[in-house]
Design an enzyme around this catalytic site. Sequence first.
Site, PDB file in Angstrom:
ATOM      1  CG  ASP A  22      -0.277  -0.398   2.521  1.00 12.36           C
ATOM      2  OD1 ASP A  22       0.973  -0.364   2.588  1.00 12.36           O
ATOM      3  OD2 ASP A  22      -0.988  -0.748   3.469  1.00 12.36           O
ATOM      4  CG  ASP A  68      -8.341  -0.669  11.711  1.00  8.94           C
ATOM      5  OD1 ASP A  68      -7.386  -1.433  11.419  1.00  8.94           O
ATOM      6  OD2 ASP A  68      -8.779   0.189  10.923  1.00  8.94           O
ATOM      7  CG  HIS A  84      -5.530  -2.092   8.876  1.00  5.79           C
ATOM      8  ND1 HIS A  84      -5.566  -0.724   8.877  1.00  5.79           N
ATOM      9  CD2 HIS A  84      -4.244  -2.405   9.231  1.00  5.79           C
ATOM     10  CE1 HIS A  84      -4.378  -0.244   9.194  1.00  5.79           C
ATOM     11  NE2 HIS A  84      -3.563  -1.248   9.413  1.00  5.79           N
ATOM     12  CD  GLU A 112      -8.262   1.221   7.735  1.00  2.00           C
ATOM     13  OE1 GLU A 112      -8.129   0.185   8.410  1.00  2.00           O
ATOM     14  OE2 GLU A 112      -7.588   2.239   7.959  1.00  2.00           O
TER      15      GLU A 112
HETATM   16  P1  PGA Z   1       2.487  -1.203  12.658  1.00  6.37           P
HETATM   17  O1  PGA Z   1       1.324  -1.237  11.576  1.00  6.37           O
HETATM   18  O2  PGA Z   1       3.464  -2.266  12.251  1.00  6.37           O
HETATM   19  O3  PGA Z   1       3.079   0.172  12.580  1.00  6.37           O
HETATM   20  O4  PGA Z   1       1.858  -1.510  13.974  1.00  6.37           O
HETATM   21  C1  PGA Z   1       0.799  -2.470  11.193  1.00  6.37           C
HETATM   22  C2  PGA Z   1      -0.350  -2.274  10.255  1.00  6.37           C
HETATM   23  O5  PGA Z   1      -1.001  -1.220  10.267  1.00  6.37           O
HETATM   24  O6  PGA Z   1      -0.639  -3.220   9.493  1.00  6.37           O
END
Ligand code: PGA
Length: 265
Positions: A66, A141, A143, A148
């Site tokens: 992404d 959350d 994801h 999302e």
């Molecule tokens: P993070 O993000 O590794 O910064 O916790 C993980 C994600 O959003 O998939």
Amino acid sequence: MEIVIKKDYEQMSRFAAEYIASFIRKKPNCVIGFATGSTPIGTYRELIRMHKNGLDFSNVIAFNLDEYLGLGMDLSKPYSQDQSYHRFMFEELFNHINIKKENIHIPDGLTNNPDEFCKAYEDAIKEAGGIDLQILGIGGDGHWAFNEPGSSFESRTRIEKLSEQTIDDNYEAFYKNAGFSRDEMPHYAITMGIGTILEARNLLMLVNGYKKADIVAKALEGPVTNQITASAIQIYKGVATVVLDEEAASRLVHGDRHHYKSVNI
Ligand code: PGA
């Protein structure tokens, strides 16, 4: 699904890097889906160390999950003003290994035609023969990538609006430290879909820390729901390996943690 529990972040990262390296050794031109965020940084450091000891990335093909809409490879900005995932990947990994530039694919958040771009990104994955190994984390959350809550399990690469929780989480983890206000954070992203991710032949999901313990337990052991898009791992048909540190594994309840440990370590 295989769940591997490691003592801490460092051991998790070492295991993950070794897992990725074994793919590259078996198939030097393998297609790897890379992830961003704070979680894989330790794994990428290990991969850089392994590269210094001979691990060859010259034929590896990369597809990132992404990118924020409005950000991309903008070389006019100094790193301190650029929170793009392009910058992240080059700074944290690609600049330090011998991967070829032409083999690197990251969604272009600066595209003038996102719909066309998203379709071309899907086509490029297919043309490369599909993804051999997709690296994933999990958001606060639930994801995967920027899929999302509410995203379809059939979704493909597309524009997605970030949830308030994702904006808060990524603001705290990245933007705030770089001196940005919350309003300056992008609220949209280009993301591979859950359907795209589920087509990868292998998944490697990394999760560390107490703050992810609840959500990862829900994703791995709770009901399959598009409100926690990482729960799609439960319907995944390929080989899924989940590597957790002890803290992230602390809320796994249905499966016996000792069972996970005994079969996997
Ligand atoms: P993070 O993000 O590794 O910064 O916790 C993980 C994600 O959003 O998939």
